[in-house]
Design an enzyme around this catalytic site. Structure first.
Site, mmCIF file in Angstrom:
data_model
loop_
_atom_site.group_PDB
_atom_site.id
_atom_site.type_symbol
_atom_site.label_atom_id
_atom_site.label_comp_id
_atom_site.label_asym_id
_atom_site.label_seq_id
_atom_site.Cartn_x
_atom_site.Cartn_y
_atom_site.Cartn_z
ATOM 1 N N GLU A 99 -50.802 113.315 42.232
ATOM 2 C CA GLU A 99 -50.289 113.813 43.513
ATOM 3 C C GLU A 99 -50.336 115.331 43.603
ATOM 4 O O GLU A 99 -50.657 115.888 44.653
ATOM 5 C CB GLU A 99 -48.839 113.346 43.697
ATOM 6 N N ASP A 100 -50.036 116.020 42.496
ATOM 7 C CA ASP A 100 -49.847 117.468 42.545
ATOM 8 C C ASP A 100 -51.040 118.275 42.055
ATOM 9 O O ASP A 100 -51.026 119.500 42.126
ATOM 10 C CB ASP A 100 -48.609 117.860 41.715
#
Length: 750
Positions: A99-100
């Site tokens: 996600e990051d």
């Protein structure tokens, strides 16, 4: 990207909180007790996962200002405490990298294997996808998470560890985000921990959510519990000593005998639910007895009841009838010293491990072998998970799906038996109708009566623990709208609503056909319905056929505006037309955009300087095609919607071309009155729910009338004011999401 420091000391210079167990892994001391139960391949996997996560999160900080890597380290530590395998701990380190960062699930699989990749993918949020609303995003996140859980239940354990650490550090976020996250935690994740039996996580999630959602009540109860601690501990110690002596005399081996304080949120909910003051809640603390065998549990129970007077109705045998989350224990309420009620729990050591770790006990406290085999939705204990997965195909609306998730996760069950002796758990307050739909949809749809414990009983009878329920069916039997007034489970409610939707299919198809024909015109309409573009539109809208599309349009699952826009897109881009003349015919059916006129203060263009008024028969609103009609009275020009029945017979010389002026009123909003009719299953609070949705949309209600009759849906006529067609369509979508709303329509007085 800087390389990972090669010693623990160097790493700690970066203010990263390295727990002892991780230090042992990094230094790879094979004989260290902290890692003695981990195989060296697992130690190597954990070290590589930490290394990878450390480098990817380098330079990132949390809201507290600390290095972001502290969060994955904490999550991995929680999973380690729950007895997770090397793959689970590695997933704890890596759960945020997809996600990051720019890392993909495929790269995770290449580096760490399929098992780790699947766990990481299961907990990854859908932040890189676009959704029309936050509700839709949240619903899709949960759909995806439950699908991953169905393959491997460890996914949710990783997610719970992630959420628990986020809740522990929630004070660094703005107040609005604190409340939003706390509400989601209390509604979804704490009940999930409960369903999985991981009580130690459940209690902490509930207390932390309570702290941010009701800070004043949290501090008050915290103070009261602390103030009464000395007296409470003195009473508990006296009870413990008495029971310890009695158990020893009878030769009952006791692993542990201790008091435990009740968690703060549990006290708060009991005070709220039972309308009691703090001093009236008797199970602020409980005594827990842990013995060696099931037989000793019941012998210890006899000792407790012999020493203290039992409270009628307070005994529960979860050993003979375990909870769905595998929880087992004997619970009894007794009158302790000084006349104060006291709760006593009795269980074996294995039961205690399951009560504390829930499903995690499958791999942390396994009897034989070292298998970490994934548990899936096929396991009998996850009936509730299979139900959630079944509903995913039935519930298209995001809000309705979230409501059903929350409703099904809360564990307040009643246990009943089929005539064959099988045990079913149902929501407390469930009736024979809920039981019938739990057996099978067709059993519920054809239910005509019920027997409870061998006696004929009404279908609205509330079931009790231990009831034996038999459902009577007939081929011509069918659901009744009255059932919606007493069913307790969302599964039964959904099946009843779906039956009524299907039974009115022909009516919905006819209504959808009329709506589309009115919008596109009669010329060539039948040919259009059979054309490839229309079939393409149905597929794009996730319907199997054009008839399904018309039924959805008639029922309100999809709007007329969406259908027309999709049809225009298909004709423009795909061009699936065999002949040019046919294409021209279809193109001619697609409504053209209304040209934007020059700015003017009047809301209507084409009547400048003339007296006009909005027609009371069709109540036109901005965004709808309109036409002006010269009245025979002195009221000037009447503005109607195009297609209004009152305009069809008007001679052409009396018609005036008009249109809406988007530049009118210099941005000041003006509302236009319309009338709507809502058809719904009558229940307490229905009108309030509808008015609440209207209030949220800033819509004023100037009249309301409710008509009810036995055995028929309620009809609610509302007069409201809207700004334009977009607001009206949005309002229709919001109201259709309300539970028990069957249909709604705009009323025309033509």
């Amino acid at each position: 990207m800087n390389p990972l420091p090669n010693t623990v000391e160097a790493t700690c210079k970066f203010a990263i909180e390295i727990p002892t167990w991780l230090q042992a892994c990094m230094l790879k001391h094979e004989e260290d007790p902290a890692i003695s139960d981990l195989a060296m391949p697992d130690v190597d996997l954990i070290c590589r996962a930490f290394d990878f996560a450390y480098q990817l999160h380098e330079g990132q900080c949390r809201a507290s200002g600390e290095p972001y890597i502290n969060h994955p380290v904490a999550v991995a530590g929680l999973l380690r405490d729950l007895g997770g395998s090397g793959a689970m701990v590695a997933a704890g380190f890596l759960h945020d990298v997809v996600e990051d960062t720019d890392v993909t699930v495929e790269e995770i699989e290449d580096r760490f294997g399929v098992e780790v990749a699947q766990l990481v993918e299961g907990v990854t949020k859908l932040s890189k996808f676009n959704f029309s609303s936050k509700t839709e995003r949240q619903a899709e996140n949960f759909r995806r998470m439950f699908l991953a859980m169905a393959k491997d239940i460890r996914v949710i354990v990783v997610k719970l560890a992630d959420r628990l650490h986020n809740m522990r550090t929630l004070e660094f976020l703005p107040t609005d985000k604190q409340k939003k996250i706390a509400r989601e935690t209390l509604d979804i994740f704490a009940p999930l921990a409960n369903r999985l039996g991981i009580w130690r996580v459940k209690w902490e999630l509930e207390d932390l959510s309570f702290k941010y959602l009701e800070p004043d009540a949290y501090r008050e109860i915290q103070t009261l519990v602390s103030d009464k601690r000395t007296d409470r501990e003195a009473r508990i110690d006296r009870v413990i000593q008495t029971l310890r002596d009695r158990l020893r005399q009878l030769g009952i081996h006791c692993f542990d005998l201790s008091g435990r304080p009740k968690h703060l949120y549990g006290i708060y909910t009991k005070m709220s639910r039972q309308h009691k003051e703090f001093h009236q809640v008797y199970d602020i603390a409980a005594v827990r007895i842990i013995v060696e065998s099931n037989d000793e549990c019941y012998r210890a129970l006899a000792v407790v009841h012999d020493e203290f007077r039992p409270i009628p109705g307070r005994f529960k045998d979860y050993i003979g009838l375990p909870k769905p989350n595998r929880y087992q224990s004997l619970h009894t309420g007794v009158i302790g010293y000084s006349g104060r009620p006291l709760e006593v729990q009795i269980r074996t050591l294995e039961m205690h491990h399951i009560a504390e770790y829930g499903i995690a006990a499958h791999w942390k406290y396994k009897e034989t072998g070292s298998s970490n085999a994934p548990l899936t939705a096929e396991d009998e204990k996850f009936t509730w998970l299979r139900q959630l997965l079944d509903w995913q195909s039935d519930l298209k609306d995001a809000q309705e799906y979230l409501d059903n998730v929350k409703d099904n996760l809360f564990d307040d069950d009643v246990y009943v038996f089929t005539p064959e002796g099988d045990v079913l758990d149902l929501k407390r307050g469930a009736t024979p109708v809920d039981f019938a739909y739990r057996i099978h949809s067709e059993v519920g749809n054809h239910c005509v009566g019920s027997k409870i414990n061998g006696r004929m009983m009404p279908l609205d009878t509330e079931l009790r623990n231990g009831d034996i329920v038999e459902i009577l069916t007939q081929k011509n039997g069918h659901p009744s709208l009255d059932w919606m007034n007493f069913v307790a489970t969302s599964g039964a409610r959904n099946r009843i609503r779906q039956w009524f939707k299907r039974s009115r299919r022909e009516e919905n198809v006819a209504r959808g056909r009329d709506m589309l024909e009115k919008e596109l015109g009669k010329a060539g309409f039948e040919a259009l319905l059979k054309s490839p573009p229309m079939h393409a539109v149905a597929e794009r809208c996730n319907y199997h056929s054009v008839e399904d599309l018309l039924a959805g349009l008639g029922h309100g699952e999809i709007t007329l505006k969406q259908v027309v826009h999709r049809l225009r897109d298909v004709v423009k881009t795909e061009q699936p037309i065999e002949s040019a003349s046919h294409e021209q015919t279809i193109q001619s059916l697609i409504p053209r955009n209304i040209p934007i006129p020059a700015p003017d203060k009047s809301p209507i263009l084409g009547v400048e300087g003339l007296l006009y008024h909005m027609a009371g028969c069709c109540h036109p609103v901005p965004g709808e095609p309109i036409i002006g009609v010269v009245t025979r009275s002195n009221r000037g020009i009447s503005i109607h919607t195009q297609g209004c029945a009152n305009v069809e017979s008007v001679p052409g010389e009396r018609l005036v071309p008009v249109s809406w002026n988007p530049a009118s009123e210099n941005g000041r909003p003006q509302t236009y009155p319309i009338e709507i009719q809502i058809e719904a299953i009558d229940r307490v609070g229905l009108l309030n729910d509808i008015l609440s949705r209207l209030r949220d949309s800033n819509i004023n209600v100037h009249s309301a009338q409710v008509k009810t009759s036995i055995g028929k849906p309620a009809l609610i006529d509302l007069g409201i004011g809207v700004r334009d067609l977009n607001q009206l369509e949005y309002t229709f979508r919001q109201i259709r999401q309300i539970s028990d709303v069957i249909d709604m329509r705009r009323i025309s007085r033509a």
